[in-house]
Design a protein around this motif. Sequence first.
Motif, PDB file in Angstrom:
ATOM      1  N   SER A 135       0.826  -1.208   0.000  1.00  0.00           N
ATOM      2  CA  SER A 135       0.000   0.000   0.000  1.00  0.00           C
ATOM      3  C   SER A 135       0.859   1.257   0.000  1.00  0.00           C
ATOM      4  O   SER A 135       0.448   2.302  -0.519  1.00  0.00           O
ATOM      5  N   ASP A 136       2.045   1.164   0.581  1.00  0.00           N
ATOM      6  CA  ASP A 136       3.008   2.273   0.584  1.00  0.00           C
ATOM      7  C   ASP A 136       4.157   1.918  -0.363  1.00  0.00           C
ATOM      8  O   ASP A 136       5.091   1.210   0.022  1.00  0.00           O
ATOM      9  N   PRO A 137       4.140   2.410  -1.603  1.00  0.00           N
ATOM     10  CA  PRO A 137       5.200   2.068  -2.555  1.00  0.00           C
ATOM     11  C   PRO A 137       6.583   2.529  -2.099  1.00  0.00           C
ATOM     12  O   PRO A 137       7.596   1.951  -2.503  1.00  0.00           O
ATOM     13  N   ALA A 138       6.631   3.562  -1.242  1.00  0.00           N
ATOM     14  CA  ALA A 138       7.923   4.075  -0.795  1.00  0.00           C
ATOM     15  C   ALA A 138       8.681   3.073   0.073  1.00  0.00           C
ATOM     16  O   ALA A 138       9.880   3.234   0.295  1.00  0.00           O
ATOM     17  N   ALA A 139       8.010   2.034   0.537  1.00  0.00           N
ATOM     18  CA  ALA A 139       8.670   1.014   1.359  1.00  0.00           C
ATOM     19  C   ALA A 139       9.495   0.041   0.518  1.00  0.00           C
ATOM     20  O   ALA A 139       9.998  -0.947   1.038  1.00  0.00           O
ATOM     21  N   LEU A 140       9.656   0.353  -0.758  1.00  0.00           N
ATOM     22  CA  LEU A 140      10.362  -0.515  -1.705  1.00  0.00           C
ATOM     23  C   LEU A 140      11.720  -0.962  -1.158  1.00  0.00           C
ATOM     24  O   LEU A 140      12.558  -0.148  -0.778  1.00  0.00           O
ATOM     25  N   THR A 141      11.941  -2.287  -1.134  1.00  0.00           N
ATOM     26  CA  THR A 141      13.204  -2.827  -0.635  1.00  0.00           C
ATOM     27  C   THR A 141      14.049  -3.480  -1.727  1.00  0.00           C
ATOM     28  O   THR A 141      15.268  -3.617  -1.540  1.00  0.00           O
ATOM     29  N   THR A 142      13.439  -3.931  -2.821  1.00  0.00           N
ATOM     30  CA  THR A 142      14.226  -4.524  -3.907  1.00  0.00           C
ATOM     31  C   THR A 142      15.246  -3.502  -4.390  1.00  0.00           C
ATOM     32  O   THR A 142      14.910  -2.343  -4.641  1.00  0.00           O
TER      33      THR A 142
END
Length: 396
Positions: free
Chosen positions: A142-149
Motif C-alpha cells: 500500500s506504501d510504494p515508498a517502502a520498496l526494498t528490492t
Amino acid sequence: MSIELSHDPRVVDLAERTARFVREVVVPEEERHGGVAAAGGEELRLRLQAAARQAGLFAPHVSPEYGGHGLDMRGRAAVFEEAGWSLFGPLALNVAAPDEGNMHLLEAVASDAQKERYLRPLATGEVRSCFAMTEPAPGAGSDPAALTTRATKVSGGWRIDGRKWFITGADGAAFAICMARTSGEPGDRGGATMFLVEADNPGMKVVRHIDTLDESLYGGHCEMVFDDCVVPDEAVLGEVDEGYAYAQVRLGPARMTHCMRWLGIARRAQHIALSRADERRLFGSRLGDLGMVQGMIADSEIDIAAARALTLQACWELDQGRSGAQSTSIAKTFTAEAVWRVVDRAVQICGSLGISGDILLGRFLREVRPFRIYDGPSETHRWAIARRALRRNAQA
C-alpha cells in the motif's frame, strides 16, 4: 467544468460490437468451463484473441501504430465495460490486467527500440507480461515508498536483488517490468527505477503461485525472486530514479480500467438477478413484486450508475492531461465497493440458486472481492482522499 458524457459514433459502434461478441462467443466458453485453466489456458487465450482480432475488436486501447484502435480513456470506458460482461472478455480483447496497464506504460515511457522489442509483441497478443512492484512485508505494498528490492550499478548494467509477491500474470510472462530502488532507503519517496527483465534471465524466478480467492487474472498471482539478476543499461525503462513518477502514469489509468471491467460483471450480475426476479414466483406473486427485492434492485441500479459516472469523470480528467489523483481514488474506492454490493445483492435475490454452482454468481463474488484490496486498499485511498481535501481546504 463541462464533461461530455456521450461517445462518438466510432466508440458506440465498437462497444456494441464488443457486447455482441462477448455474449455470443465468449460467454458460452465461460459458462461451459468456469475458469480459464479449465477452459484450456493458453490455448483458450489464443483462440479467443484470434476471434476478437477477426471481429475487428482486438486491442482497442493501443494506438493504430501497434495494431489497436487508439481509444482515449473515455472511449475505453464504454468498450472495456462491455468486455467485462464476461470474466474471459478482457482476455479475449487483450485488455486484461496486467498487460493492458503495461501497454499503456510502454507507449508513454519506452524508447523506440523498447517499444519494438516489448510493446509490439504484447499489443499483438504474441506474448504476455507482468508488473513486479509489490513485495512481502515490510516491503512495498500500500506504501510504494517502502520498496526494498535493490538495483546496484555494475559494469554495463544493473544487478537486481529482492523478492516480489502478488505479481499477477508472472507465470508464463515473456518479461517483467520490475520496480527496484536505485538510490535512497526504504521509506524515501524517490529513488526507484523501472527495469525490463526478460523471462529467460537466470536471476529472475517464479517460486510459487499464491492461493487466492480470485482465479480469472491469467497467469496467477505469483511470488518471484530476483537474485543476482543482471540486466543491461538498455533495460532501464525511462530514466533512472524516476520510477515512482512513471508508476503514476500506469496506476491511475489502470485503476480506472479495473473499474470499467468490473462494472461489466456488476451489470451481468444485475441482469441475472433481474431475470430471476421476473421468473421466480412465490407467495402468490413474482419475486420482483416484493418490496424488499425491489429495494435491492434499485440500490444496484444506483450503484452501477454512480460508479460509471465517477469513472467517466476520472477518465475525462486523465484525457485532459490532469493528474486525476483525487478523482481516480474516489472512483476506484466507490466502484470496488459498489461492484461487491451489486454482486452480493444478486446472490441474495437468487437465493439457493445464487450460492450454487449452477450459475456463476458465486464465482463473480469471489472474483470481485479482492478489488477492494488490489490497486490500493479502500482504506489507503480514503486516507489519501481526506489528506487532499484537508490540504485543499487549508489553501482556500
